[in-house]
Design a protein around this motif. Structure first.
Motif, PDB file in Angstrom:
ATOM      1  N   ARG A 149       3.765  -4.624 -40.006  1.00 45.15           N
ATOM      2  CA  ARG A 149       4.356  -3.524 -39.252  1.00 45.15           C
ATOM      3  C   ARG A 149       4.320  -2.261 -40.102  1.00 45.15           C
ATOM      4  O   ARG A 149       3.944  -1.185 -39.613  1.00 45.15           O
ATOM      5  N   PHE A 150       4.673  -2.376 -41.350  1.00 43.95           N
ATOM      6  CA  PHE A 150       4.638  -1.205 -42.227  1.00 43.95           C
ATOM      7  C   PHE A 150       3.211  -0.656 -42.338  1.00 43.95           C
ATOM      8  O   PHE A 150       2.992   0.553 -42.432  1.00 43.95           O
ATOM      9  N   HIS A 151       2.241  -1.556 -42.345  1.00 41.11           N
ATOM     10  CA  HIS A 151       0.834  -1.132 -42.419  1.00 41.11           C
ATOM     11  C   HIS A 151       0.322  -0.558 -41.098  1.00 41.11           C
ATOM     12  O   HIS A 151      -0.839  -0.186 -41.005  1.00 41.11           O
ATOM     13  N   GLY A 152       1.163  -0.524 -40.074  1.00 42.97           N
ATOM     14  CA  GLY A 152       0.770   0.152 -38.846  1.00 42.97           C
ATOM     15  C   GLY A 152       0.151  -0.712 -37.768  1.00 42.97           C
ATOM     16  O   GLY A 152      -0.451  -0.182 -36.836  1.00 42.97           O
ATOM     17  N   ALA A 153       0.266  -2.028 -37.885  1.00 39.04           N
ATOM     18  CA  ALA A 153      -0.297  -2.895 -36.846  1.00 39.04           C
ATOM     19  C   ALA A 153       0.222  -2.484 -35.473  1.00 39.04           C
ATOM     20  O   ALA A 153       1.403  -2.164 -35.315  1.00 39.04           O
ATOM     21  N   MET A 154      -0.661  -2.519 -34.481  1.00 39.59           N
ATOM     22  CA  MET A 154      -0.271  -2.096 -33.130  1.00 39.59           C
ATOM     23  C   MET A 154       0.530  -3.179 -32.425  1.00 39.59           C
ATOM     24  O   MET A 154       1.471  -2.888 -31.690  1.00 39.59           O
TER      25      MET A 154
ATOM     26  N   GLN B 106      14.004   2.320 -51.012  1.00 34.44           N
ATOM     27  CA  GLN B 106      14.094   3.454 -50.078  1.00 34.44           C
ATOM     28  C   GLN B 106      14.510   2.997 -48.684  1.00 34.44           C
ATOM     29  O   GLN B 106      14.577   3.816 -47.756  1.00 34.44           O
TER      30      GLN B 106
ATOM     31  N   ILE C  51      -3.998  -0.192 -38.768  1.00 36.31           N
ATOM     32  CA  ILE C  51      -3.717   0.819 -37.752  1.00 36.31           C
ATOM     33  C   ILE C  51      -4.526   0.492 -36.490  1.00 36.31           C
ATOM     34  O   ILE C  51      -5.725   0.264 -36.563  1.00 36.31           O
TER      35      ILE C  51
ATOM     36  N   HIS D 277       0.507  -7.839 -50.577  1.00 38.28           N
ATOM     37  CA  HIS D 277      -0.836  -8.106 -51.105  1.00 38.28           C
ATOM     38  C   HIS D 277      -1.710  -8.740 -50.025  1.00 38.28           C
ATOM     39  O   HIS D 277      -2.866  -8.342 -49.827  1.00 38.28           O
TER      40      HIS D 277
ATOM     41  N   GLN E   9      -5.208  -7.205 -47.980  1.00 37.75           N
ATOM     42  CA  GLN E   9      -6.534  -7.852 -47.968  1.00 37.75           C
ATOM     43  C   GLN E   9      -7.218  -7.713 -46.614  1.00 37.75           C
ATOM     44  O   GLN E   9      -8.428  -7.943 -46.491  1.00 37.75           O
TER      45      GLN E   9
ATOM     46  N   LEU F 146       5.314  -1.433 -55.323  1.00 33.21           N
ATOM     47  CA  LEU F 146       5.421  -0.960 -53.945  1.00 33.21           C
ATOM     48  C   LEU F 146       6.560  -1.662 -53.214  1.00 33.21           C
ATOM     49  O   LEU F 146       7.361  -1.021 -52.521  1.00 33.21           O
TER      50      LEU F 146
ATOM     51  N   ALA G 118       9.834  -0.302 -54.327  1.00 34.81           N
ATOM     52  CA  ALA G 118      10.059   1.057 -53.813  1.00 34.81           C
ATOM     53  C   ALA G 118      10.438   1.038 -52.331  1.00 34.81           C
ATOM     54  O   ALA G 118      11.364   1.731 -51.908  1.00 34.81           O
ATOM     55  N   LEU G 119       9.738   0.239 -51.557  1.00 34.90           N
ATOM     56  CA  LEU G 119      10.016   0.207 -50.114  1.00 34.90           C
ATOM     57  C   LEU G 119      11.397  -0.378 -49.837  1.00 34.90           C
ATOM     58  O   LEU G 119      12.095   0.064 -48.920  1.00 34.90           O
TER      59      LEU G 119
ATOM     60  N   ARG H 181      12.813   1.599 -46.528  1.00 34.88           N
ATOM     61  CA  ARG H 181      11.775   1.792 -45.508  1.00 34.88           C
ATOM     62  C   ARG H 181      11.518   0.481 -44.782  1.00 34.88           C
ATOM     63  O   ARG H 181      10.925   0.462 -43.712  1.00 34.88           O
TER      64      ARG H 181
END
Lengths: 356, 356, 356, 356
Positions: free
Chosen positions: B189-194, B305, B168, B159, B163, B298, B301-302, B307
């Motif tokens: 990291r899952f949200h794609g932070a560089m 799985q 990405i 959550h 926010q 979510l 699920a993650l 992930r």
């Protein structure tokens, strides 16, 4: 030509300055009216603010209108005789912030009358000014030089209001009703706010707030309990514009905001203490707002089309020769809202008569 | 059945409690694992936090997994034997916040183990628990009871990260690497932070931060100057997740954020002083983050799985009978990251063996 | 009591219907004015639209105002004598769409006078109507029954405009100036659009468009080339509201939109052919807009506060007994804009006199 | 040096071209690998697409990697020997779109191998290439020349996916699994999509889709009814990426999208007919996606860090001398996914060996 130059805290002078000639894409302006801003007052009273300090004499001023005198050979947007609002913001256009459309965060910003850089960027309180064509926004006949000189502070207000997201059907709180707070009220009304409550500690400022569109004005010095009703439940306001820089105003506003409420901070008040737990539990959102970019053109257009009427906010106009008196007056919130200096630009060139 | 009940600051007891029978849309759970959260610790150590104070004995706990025992006649989503993560959040669904999709701000929220309301909402640290079908999220075979009990704190982290807007190509700073800060690293990291930089004052916590995905870990107690490089220019980070509640962490982060940078506040630290001028000049954005809603599904699920792999964050599992020791351990950041209590749910019903 | 009931295409009857009694949270309304909408006309002319077909007699109507007669014991928001706008939309509140704040996509929606479900949902063109308290929006003294009956279609327009994102400083194109297109002009002006160009093929509709706020009106039947100037360069408009359902209007608008321009589609025109390459190359954004939810309250408030003036759009009011004539008139765009039926509600109960 | 030049539809030649010398801020590249794109194929087969037609011979190619040979005196970002991905997009930086961060809509765009302007912009399928320093993105050791040449099409995919808003916890449909559709699958997975369903009419393409991250692949030619299950209720997918340009794919996707679902259109298919009523009733959102800007740097970084693995998509590498065979192969979807030409850049300069 004469300029209004600050040499040190309290040392404001009418200096002489050589005149310049416009280049190919430049315009020569006879400055007409110039509003005194809070930052001008800070230089005058304190020699700066925060880490920004005067290190050499600096011409003040960044809220000016004027009349076009001569134009360079490559200029097509304006011509001699036009009344223009002058955008004092000159981003470089090349840096990473400019290229992402965040020109107000330009790494190489030149902004009139600012001591952030050294050498300082000289300001616009002067009789003649050479500007880029792109800084000029022509206003239609019927607009006064005074309204035109409101384009800059109104752009600040429009930028702040646009940070809050859509205001349609929203309830807004404005804390602090100096010139910027009052202009925020106008901007929030234009943005469609459903209800606007304004707070201040000076009755005269609150009267102006009502005059330009607030639904309710609260003098929190005389009615310290009045904000409590808005804090009931989980809070009442969807958005808040903090234009006082005052910690107490900020805190009472946080209590009165609803969960997910947005606080746009404009006022510059130094260190403030906030309740972290409240920010978390209500998921409040605090957003700073700094200057403007595309909002300058919008401000000039709304003023020129008279979609907004900012004239009630002008309380005094004084000639350049009375600059010191004008600055003292601008600092007296009981007497003055916006004070403008007159630089003579209109007398010789264009029939925009003061309306006050 | 036995429960872990707080009676007053420091007074944690294993109490007996009557068992209940599930209604038509309800499910009876044999509780398996339960993570000790910072708010549980606050009740244990201080009898509450801020204005939230214990006024009657309260069963603690809201991070639990369990095994379905019996189900009501109207239940179709789960069946006996399923390992489930239990959502401790029960919004009313009817109030104005629920109807706008802001269920975490429900006016009538019932959240396990919380003294915000009176009578307090009893928690989930107990051997048997009756829940609504809608609170149960079944996990696939191969998931341990321990991973399942991470669904709640991971939902908090997801959550918070959501926010911040898209991550990405963004650089992120995480201040505070307790369980929530560490889970924020996983979520970011899952949200794609560089790039993710983590700070703390405890080396053991920073080691875990690296283990779960941080690119760099800085012990700001030992390297007080390390953050200065990120503050150069106009700042380096696009987003910051403040999970320490520490004022110094907050302030060094504000310096290191870029113009328009976003600070998501999760840590609860009381009064903090911030530099208003910096908020304004960089147009920084501070956003509180509180609990979760759709992120629970979510998170489950993650985890199910695989992930994300949260197992490195579990440092200790203790039986219900050692609750006091478990709480003391959970408060020792040098020794423990996440401590879970075992309630026996899996022993009798389902072969989910601890993996630690 | 009498109702306006459609039995089949072309077969519109004044039927008798039994009266009902309000429950605890319900309100009995004497219906006052009811606007005839495009969907009412579709049932009248074609027996439905698309896959929605009449399968049983259905009372038409969903744009009504009325006067409160009696209220249930649990009602507090309105009382006898109040003029109210009636929200014809009744989402369930429980489904996944309602719980995410997307009530206009409710899985169990009951909307007055709609044949989407079977049995059909009976409409509000009747002398007496029992409604939920939550459907009633009281209007202040000075508001006419006619303005109140505009709340529903104006809510449709406000919802559409809110789909376009901020309109401040934006140029907007409105294609199709029937009642919905004209109300979109009012809504877009309220949302702060800088410039509004309206197109249609009927001069009388375009006159109304100018009357309620369009800056320019183009009869594309008589000036087929007029839109070409807006397509020059990469296009001129930031947003477009397509309220005609006409393919030619849609396509000329796509040409006139700028890169990243937004087209909000309201008109229902069946199959339309669009140039995929243009959508891609300009990254155009097409968004459907369907009904409304929170915008009903906003519409009622803006009408009640006279922040918008919708009265110019009412061209005819006819008694219930002349329903057939009223429907024929409503279909004649050269003569009529909005046609309202009068159900007598105000005569016996409340002094809201027609202003036309 | 040799170039791959298109003279007219079907007339592809290996031409000679004079070499150039880099300026102060420029870099000389020995081109290594170059992917053949759909637009290259259009020029080869049809002499253009839509209104864009060949009017003079044009060097093709815009997906290239290379090895830095010499650098101008003012270049600091790269040095001789570096493997670089070359950004073929050269916006002006000054126009209104560039200044708003919408460089892909630059009014003066120069994009390699494009006949949109006249004279055409010559492409990058050549042995030596002079580029601006800002077009070069260095890749770490361990990256192959083939992966580097994927930066451009992967940037297209990343840009498209970013148009869809957050994908976390979302279900996505990808229609069309050519190179761009397949790269969209990779990008959507990286963006956190919960589930990805891919459709095509060629089994070989669908096998690649599964290989790079799709959860399910549907051959809609062999299973024409398979999509119906997703259209049940109000639809199943939150987002859809249309990469086929095929009208049937578009329409079946619209049925399968949920209310407020977002369709990102990448495929270029000419005129398509869509059901306006469905767009309105479900408030669907269709967004075109065109090229990229900041996504090029992201693509290069993700490839260099091996956060994504695009190698499975490369099916063939052929020497420059076999360009015609390579183009024919690239058009055969049953045999080829991505075909790259080899320009020799790596042989003389740098040990990046093909991995196929």
């Amino acid at each position: 030509m004469k300029t209004v130059t600050i040499h040190a805290a309290g040392d404001l002078r009418i200096d002489d300055h050589r005149e310049e000639t416009p280049g190919e894409k430049q315009v020569e302006i006879a400055v007409a009216a110039g509003g005194i801003c809070g930052s001008d007052l800070h230089y005058y009273r304190h020699g700066g603010f925060g880490v920004v300090r005067l290190r050499e004499p600096m011409i003040l001023g960044h809220e000016v209108s004027g009349v076009v005198q001569t134009v360079g050979s490559g200029v097509s947007a304006v011509r001699a005789g036009d009344l223009v609002a002058i955008n004092p913001s000159r981003p470089c256009g090349d840096c990473d912030y400019c290229q992402r459309g965040l020109q107000n965060h330009c790494r190489n910003m030149l902004f009139y009358g600012s001591a952030m850089r050294f050498p300082h960027v000289q300001g616009a309180f002067r009789e003649r000014l050479i500007v880029e064509e792109s800084q000029c926004f022509a206003l239609p006949a019927g607009t006064s030089i005074h309204e035109a000189a409101f384009a800059e502070p109104f752009a600040v207000a429009l930028h702040a209001v646009s940070q809050a997201g859509p205001l349609i059907a929203r309830r807004a709180l404005v804390t602090g009703c100096g010139p910027i707070g009052a202009l925020v009220i106008v901007a929030a009304r234009f943005h469609g706010a459903m209800e606007i409550v304004a707070t201040d500690v000076v009755d005269e400022a609150l009267e102006k707030a009502i005059r330009v569109g607030a639904d309710r004005a609260i003098n929190v010095a005389r009615e310290p309990e009045a904000m409590a009703e808005y804090a009931a439940g989980k809070g009442s306001f969807d958005v808040m514009f903090e234009a006082s820089g005052n910690e107490a105003a900020l805190r009472s506003g946080l209590d009165a905001l609803r969960p997910r409420g947005i606080l746009v901070q404009l006022g510059l008040g130094g260190e403030v203490t906030i309740p972290q737990n409240l920010i978390v539990a209500k998921e409040l959102n605090i957003r700073g707002s700094f200057r403007f970019h595309e909002e300058f053109a919008l401000a000039a257009a709304l003023i020129g089309q008279r979609r907004v009427d900012l004239r009630p906010l002008l309380t005094h106009t004084l000639p350049l020769s009375d600059a010191k008196e004008a600055f003292d007056l601008a600092g007296d919130r009981k007497r003055a809202m916006k004070v403008q200096l007159l630089f003579g630009g209109d007398r010789e060139a264009f029939p925009h008569r003061p309306d006050a």
